[in-house]
Enzyme design. Structure first.
Site, mmCIF file in Angstrom:
data_model
loop_
_atom_site.group_PDB
_atom_site.id
_atom_site.type_symbol
_atom_site.label_atom_id
_atom_site.label_comp_id
_atom_site.label_asym_id
_atom_site.label_seq_id
_atom_site.Cartn_x
_atom_site.Cartn_y
_atom_site.Cartn_z
ATOM 1 N N GLU A 29 -9.282 -10.070 -7.878
ATOM 2 C CA GLU A 29 -8.326 -8.980 -7.677
ATOM 3 C C GLU A 29 -7.213 -9.010 -8.728
ATOM 4 O O GLU A 29 -6.780 -7.956 -9.219
ATOM 5 C CB GLU A 29 -7.758 -9.055 -6.253
ATOM 6 C CG GLU A 29 -8.840 -8.767 -5.211
ATOM 7 C CD GLU A 29 -8.438 -9.090 -3.776
ATOM 8 O OE1 GLU A 29 -7.287 -9.541 -3.560
ATOM 9 O OE2 GLU A 29 -9.267 -8.880 -2.878
ATOM 10 N N ARG B 261 2.975 -7.011 9.057
ATOM 11 C CA ARG B 261 2.272 -5.982 9.841
ATOM 12 C C ARG B 261 2.799 -5.935 11.272
ATOM 13 O O ARG B 261 2.893 -4.859 11.871
ATOM 14 C CB ARG B 261 0.765 -6.245 9.803
ATOM 15 C CG ARG B 261 0.156 -5.930 8.425
ATOM 16 C CD ARG B 261 -1.199 -6.578 8.271
ATOM 17 N NE ARG B 261 -1.929 -6.101 7.094
ATOM 18 C CZ ARG B 261 -3.071 -6.649 6.678
ATOM 19 N NH1 ARG B 261 -3.594 -7.678 7.319
ATOM 20 N NH2 ARG B 261 -3.685 -6.163 5.609
ATOM 21 N N ARG C 151 -1.244 -14.621 3.708
ATOM 22 C CA ARG C 151 -2.021 -13.972 4.772
ATOM 23 C C ARG C 151 -1.334 -14.166 6.123
ATOM 24 O O ARG C 151 -1.289 -13.247 6.944
ATOM 25 C CB ARG C 151 -3.448 -14.557 4.830
ATOM 26 C CG ARG C 151 -4.327 -14.253 3.631
ATOM 27 C CD ARG C 151 -4.893 -12.861 3.621
ATOM 28 N NE ARG C 151 -5.768 -12.571 4.730
ATOM 29 C CZ ARG C 151 -6.496 -11.462 4.841
ATOM 30 N NH1 ARG C 151 -6.462 -10.535 3.887
ATOM 31 N NH2 ARG C 151 -7.247 -11.252 5.886
ATOM 32 N N PHE D 132 -15.547 3.128 7.543
ATOM 33 C CA PHE D 132 -14.194 3.543 7.148
ATOM 34 C C PHE D 132 -13.957 3.471 5.646
ATOM 35 O O PHE D 132 -12.827 3.705 5.189
ATOM 36 C CB PHE D 132 -13.142 2.698 7.884
ATOM 37 C CG PHE D 132 -13.273 1.207 7.661
ATOM 38 C CD1 PHE D 132 -12.727 0.588 6.541
ATOM 39 C CD2 PHE D 132 -13.938 0.417 8.589
ATOM 40 C CE1 PHE D 132 -12.850 -0.779 6.338
ATOM 41 C CE2 PHE D 132 -14.062 -0.965 8.393
ATOM 42 C CZ PHE D 132 -13.523 -1.552 7.269
ATOM 43 N N ASN E 228 -1.643 -0.313 7.314
ATOM 44 C CA ASN E 228 -1.096 -1.641 7.637
ATOM 45 C C ASN E 228 -0.291 -2.268 6.502
ATOM 46 O O ASN E 228 -0.186 -3.478 6.387
ATOM 47 C CB ASN E 228 -2.194 -2.563 8.186
ATOM 48 C CG ASN E 228 -3.293 -2.832 7.171
ATOM 49 O OD1 ASN E 228 -3.192 -2.417 6.006
ATOM 50 N ND2 ASN E 228 -4.321 -3.530 7.579
ATOM 51 N N THR F 93 -5.056 -8.069 10.507
ATOM 52 C CA THR F 93 -5.409 -6.758 9.941
ATOM 53 C C THR F 93 -4.991 -5.610 10.861
ATOM 54 O O THR F 93 -4.426 -4.609 10.401
ATOM 55 C CB THR F 93 -6.943 -6.693 9.716
ATOM 56 O OG1 THR F 93 -7.327 -7.803 8.896
ATOM 57 C CG2 THR F 93 -7.348 -5.386 9.061
ATOM 58 N N HIS G 91 -1.779 -5.461 1.324
ATOM 59 C CA HIS G 91 -3.032 -6.158 1.057
ATOM 60 C C HIS G 91 -2.712 -7.546 0.517
ATOM 61 O O HIS G 91 -1.773 -7.709 -0.253
ATOM 62 C CB HIS G 91 -3.865 -5.402 0.002
ATOM 63 C CG HIS G 91 -5.011 -6.244 -0.493
ATOM 64 N ND1 HIS G 91 -6.221 -6.306 0.164
ATOM 65 C CD2 HIS G 91 -5.098 -7.110 -1.534
ATOM 66 C CE1 HIS G 91 -7.006 -7.164 -0.472
ATOM 67 N NE2 HIS G 91 -6.353 -7.671 -1.504
ATOM 68 N N LYS H 262 0.833 -1.200 0.000
ATOM 69 C CA LYS H 262 0.000 0.000 0.000
ATOM 70 C C LYS H 262 0.876 1.263 0.000
ATOM 71 O O LYS H 262 2.096 1.177 0.193
ATOM 72 C CB LYS H 262 -0.932 -0.038 1.218
ATOM 73 C CG LYS H 262 -1.882 -1.259 1.226
ATOM 74 C CD LYS H 262 -2.810 -1.202 2.430
ATOM 75 C CE LYS H 262 -3.655 -2.460 2.543
ATOM 76 N NZ LYS H 262 -4.597 -2.387 3.701
ATOM 77 N N TYR I 288 -12.265 -2.713 -3.003
ATOM 78 C CA TYR I 288 -12.755 -2.801 -1.625
ATOM 79 C C TYR I 288 -14.280 -2.827 -1.557
ATOM 80 O O TYR I 288 -14.856 -2.466 -0.524
ATOM 81 C CB TYR I 288 -12.199 -1.643 -0.800
ATOM 82 C CG TYR I 288 -10.764 -1.838 -0.354
ATOM 83 C CD1 TYR I 288 -10.365 -2.974 0.356
ATOM 84 C CD2 TYR I 288 -9.792 -0.862 -0.618
ATOM 85 C CE1 TYR I 288 -9.051 -3.144 0.780
ATOM 86 C CE2 TYR I 288 -8.476 -1.024 -0.192
ATOM 87 C CZ TYR I 288 -8.127 -2.173 0.518
ATOM 88 O OH TYR I 288 -6.822 -2.338 0.950
HETATM 89 P P1 DAT Z 1 -7.340 -7.272 5.415
HETATM 90 O O1 DAT Z 1 -6.600 -6.137 4.757
HETATM 91 O O2 DAT Z 1 -6.527 -7.893 6.518
HETATM 92 O O3 DAT Z 1 -7.886 -8.265 4.437
HETATM 93 P P2 DAT Z 1 -10.083 -6.300 5.682
HETATM 94 O O4 DAT Z 1 -10.359 -6.900 4.343
HETATM 95 O O5 DAT Z 1 -11.023 -6.641 6.792
HETATM 96 O O6 DAT Z 1 -8.591 -6.625 6.174
HETATM 97 O O7 DAT Z 1 -10.072 -4.700 5.565
HETATM 98 C C1 DAT Z 1 -9.435 -4.081 4.455
HETATM 99 C C2 DAT Z 1 -8.668 -2.887 4.952
HETATM 100 O O8 DAT Z 1 -9.587 -1.946 5.497
HETATM 101 C C3 DAT Z 1 -7.694 -3.201 6.082
HETATM 102 O O9 DAT Z 1 -6.450 -3.658 5.610
HETATM 103 C C4 DAT Z 1 -7.600 -1.867 6.759
HETATM 104 C C5 DAT Z 1 -8.988 -1.283 6.606
HETATM 105 N N1 DAT Z 1 -9.804 -1.571 7.794
HETATM 106 C C6 DAT Z 1 -10.334 -2.758 8.156
HETATM 107 N N2 DAT Z 1 -11.028 -2.663 9.298
HETATM 108 C C7 DAT Z 1 -10.932 -1.364 9.670
HETATM 109 C C8 DAT Z 1 -11.423 -0.603 10.767
HETATM 110 N N3 DAT Z 1 -12.177 -1.165 11.711
HETATM 111 N N4 DAT Z 1 -11.107 0.715 10.824
HETATM 112 C C9 DAT Z 1 -10.365 1.298 9.868
HETATM 113 N N5 DAT Z 1 -9.868 0.639 8.793
HETATM 114 C C10 DAT Z 1 -10.143 -0.665 8.705
HETATM 115 MG MG MG Z 2 -9.397 -8.174 3.049
#
Ligand code: DAT
Ligand code: MG
Length: 148
Positions: free
Chosen positions: A126, A102, A85, A57, A112, A91, A115, A9, A49
């Site tokens: 993706e 991370r 992963r 968010f 973080n 996350t 992705h 990212k 996303y």
């Molecule tokens: P990951 O990136 O581990 O697959 P995810 O798909 O649940 O996690 O979420 C995508 C991204 O969104 C994550 O890397 C960071 C952001 N994110 C997730 N949960 C969040 C939250 N509660 N507050 C702010 N950003 C968040």
């Molecule tokens: Mg995800």
């Protein structure tokens, strides 16, 4: 043989972590089949996303991922989706184990670093969103027999 989509990212690019992160996946034994430094458009960010579009968010997430260049990659290998992963860590970096990407380099969920696709279906979707088929390179590695 499985493929996954990984993306460093904007925070990871700005913090000069491309080499460190690529190196971890190379050393693990996975093969890089595609990579590019690129800016993510708002349209692609929203598609990427989409599963989070109703979350509070979402706007910040789209703003963040479009805030600077990312390093998009496709990696290939046995069980690469799950293993990548695990190498990324949870996350929320507070919960990510030391030794994970991370866990080692991030402190905040909204920044973080990386992705990674979370399932075979996400990986196909993706990869298709970020890469044209002719940007992916299949090749034999002489090391393969020493890894699997
Ligand atoms: P990951 O990136 O581990 O697959 P995810 O798909 O649940 O996690 O979420 C995508 C991204 O969104 C994550 O890397 C960071 C952001 N994110 C997730 N949960 C969040 C939250 N509660 N507050 C702010 N950003 C968040
Ligand atoms: Mg995800």
């Amino acid at each position: 043989m499985e493929r996954t989509f990984l993306m460093i990212k904007p925070d990871g690019v700005q913090r000069n972590l491309i080499g460190e992160i690529v190196s971890r996946f190379e050393k693990k034994g996975f093969s890089l089949v595609g990579a590019k430094l690129m800016n993510v458009s708002e349209v692609v960010a929203r598609q990427h996303y989409a599963e989070h579009s109703e979350r509070p968010f979402f706007g910040e997430l789209v703003d963040f991922i479009t805030s600077g260049p990312v390093f998009a990659m496709v990696w290939e290998g046995d069980q690469v989706i799950t293993t990548a992963r695990q190498m990324m860590g949870k996350t929320n970096p507070v919960e990510a184990a030391p030794g994970t990407i991370r866990g080692d380099f991030a402190v905040f969920t909204g920044k973080n670093i990386i992705h990674g696709s979370d399932s075979p279906e996400s990986a196909v979707r993706e990869i298709g969103l970020f890469f044209q088929p002719n940007e992916l390179v299949s090749y034999e590695r002489t090391l393969a027999a020493w890894i699997v």
